[in-house]
Design an enzyme around this catalytic site. Structure first.
Site, PDB file in Angstrom:
ATOM      1  CD  GLN A 196       5.126  -2.660   0.567  1.00  0.00           C
ATOM      2  OE1 GLN A 196       4.776  -2.435  -0.585  1.00  0.00           O
ATOM      3  NE2 GLN A 196       5.967  -3.643   0.864  1.00  0.00           N
ATOM      4  CE  LYS A 226       6.156  -2.946  -4.053  1.00  0.00           C
ATOM      5  NZ  LYS A 226       5.362  -3.555  -2.978  1.00  0.00           N
ATOM      6  CG  ASP A 245       0.321  -6.456  -3.939  1.00  0.00           C
ATOM      7  OD1 ASP A 245       1.413  -6.681  -4.513  1.00  0.00           O
ATOM      8  OD2 ASP A 245       0.224  -5.777  -2.901  1.00  0.00           O
TER       9      ASP A 245
HETATM   10  N1  GUN Z   1       5.335  -6.790   1.470  1.00  0.00           N
HETATM   11  C1  GUN Z   1       6.320  -7.639   1.052  1.00  0.00           C
HETATM   12  N2  GUN Z   1       6.121  -7.979  -0.236  1.00  0.00           N
HETATM   13  C2  GUN Z   1       5.009  -7.346  -0.643  1.00  0.00           C
HETATM   14  C3  GUN Z   1       4.313  -7.294  -1.871  1.00  0.00           C
HETATM   15  O1  GUN Z   1       4.678  -7.928  -2.881  1.00  0.00           O
HETATM   16  N3  GUN Z   1       3.205  -6.511  -1.894  1.00  0.00           N
HETATM   17  C4  GUN Z   1       2.781  -5.825  -0.791  1.00  0.00           C
HETATM   18  N4  GUN Z   1       1.678  -5.113  -0.920  1.00  0.00           N
HETATM   19  N5  GUN Z   1       3.405  -5.852   0.355  1.00  0.00           N
HETATM   20  C5  GUN Z   1       4.517  -6.604   0.421  1.00  0.00           C
END
Ligand code: GUN
Length: 284
Positions: A97, A53, A120
Site C-alpha cells: 500500500q 481489500k 497493482d
Molecule cells: N494508494 C492509493 N491507491 C493505491 C493503489 O491502487 N494501490 C496501492 N498499492 N496503493 C495505493
C-alpha cells in the site's frame, strides 16, 4: 438530470460474482488464489483501504494475508519480506500500500515485486507491457474505468476522443494507454494545461483524475459526453466528493460516475480480477 449513472457498486457486484466462480474453480483444482497486502505505518486512509481489500478477498473466496508493520520498518526489511512473498507458492499477488514512509523508496520496493505477482500493475514491466500491447497486469483504477465504459457499450473506442485530466503513474498515464489500446484518440491534460475547457469540450469521454474538487464543471463538458470521475476529495461539509462538479455536470453529460459508488469500488474489484488472473496463469 439528463445524465445516466454508471453504477460502480452494481458493476462491481457483477464482476465479483464472476471472480468468486473463478476462485472456486481454481480452488477445486488445488490452487487457492492468494493475495498478500503489506501496510507500513499507520496512515488512517491506508488502513481503511487495506482492510477493504482484505475483506473483498474473503468475500470472494480468495486467500489473503495482511502484513502490518511499524513505520520504523527499514527498506531492507521490507525488501526481504517481498523477496519471501515472491517465493511463496500460496501467494499469487503482492500489494504494497502506498504511500510508504519517507525513508523507503517506493520505486525500489515496487520493482522488487515479481512482475508475475504485480497485481497493482505498478511495476515498470507491467507499465511497459501495457505500452507495447504485451501480457502484463493493468493498474486497477484505470482498468476499472475501462470496465465501466465497456458496461455502457463503449468497448471499441475507434472514432472517439478521450481526454484524460491527470498524469499520475497510477491513474493518468496507464488510463491513457488503455484508452489508446481501445482505439480511442487520446489527449492527456493536467491541472496546468492552458484552457483546459477548450480541450475537454472536444471530448466524447472525459476522465478526471487530478485529486482536486471542481476540476471539471458543466461549461467544460460537451452535451452527451461520458464523464468518469476518479477523484476522492472532501467538500467543505466533510462529505466525500470527486473531481467533477457532479450537480452541474450531470445536467450536460450523457453518462456520469458518482462519488462515492463509482470508480472507488471498481478499483478493488479489478485487484481481485488481477489476483485471479495471476493464479490462473500460475495454474496453467
Ligand atoms: N494508494 C492509493 N491507491 C493505491 C493503489 O491502487 N494501490 C496501492 N498499492 N496503493 C495505493
Amino acid at each position: 438530470m439528463t445524465a445516466q449513472l454508471i453504477d460502480g457498486n452494481a458493476l462491481s457486484q457483477q464482476i465479483r460474482a464472476e471472480v468468486a466462480q473463478r476462485a472456486a474453480a481454481l480452488t477445486a483444482r488445488g490452487v487457492k488464489p492468494g493475495l498478500a497486502v503489506i501496510l507500513v505505518g499507520d496512515n488512517p486512509a491506508s488502513q481503511v483501504y487495506v482492510r477493504n481489500k482484505v475483506k473483498a478477498c474473503e468475500d470472494s473466496g480468495l486467500h489473503s494475508v495482511l502484513e502490518k508493520y511499524d513505520a520504523a520498518m527499514t527498506e531492507a526489511e521490507l525488501l526481504a519480506r517481498i523477496d519471501a512473498l515472491n517465493r511463496d507458492p500460496a501467494i499469487h499477488g503482492i500489494l504494497v500500500q502506498l504511500p510508504l514512509p519517507k525513508h523507503i523508496d517506493d520505486h525500489k520496493v515496487i520493482e522488487a515485486i515479481s512482475p508475475a505477482k504485480d497485481v497493482d500493475g505498478f511495476h515498470v514491466s507491467s507499465a511497459g507491457a501495457l505500452m507495447v500491447g504485451e501480457v502484463g497486469f493493468k493498474a486497477c483504477t484505470p482498468y476499472g474505468c475501462m470496465k465501466m465504459l465497456e458496461s455502457i457499450g463503449m468497448k471499441d473506442l475507434r472514432g472517439k476522443h478521450a481526454v484524460v485530466i491527470g498524469r499520475s503513474n497510477i491513474v493518468g498515464k496507464p488510463m491513457a494507454m488503455m484508452l489508446l489500446a481501445a482505439n480511442a484518440t487520446v489527449t492527456v491534460c493536467h491541472s496546468g494545461t492552458a484552457d483546459l475547457g477548450a480541450m475537454t469540450r472536444q471530448a466524447d469521454i472525459v476522465v478526471a483524475a487530478v485529486g482536486k474538487r471542481n476540476v471539471l464543471t458543466a461549461d467544460m463538458v460537451r452535451p452527451g459526453a461520458v464523464v468518469i470521475d476518479v477523484g476522492m476529495n472532501r467538500n467543505d461539509a466533510g462529505k466525500l466528493c470527486g473531481d467533477v462538479d457532479f450537480d452541474g455536470v450531470k445536467e450536460v453529460a450523457g453518462w456520469i460516475t458518482p462519488v462515492p459508488g463509482g470508480v472507488g469500488p471498481m478499483t478493488i474489484t479489478m485487484l481481485l480480477v488481477n489476483t485471479i488472473e495471476a493464479a490462473e496463469r500460475c495454474a496453467a
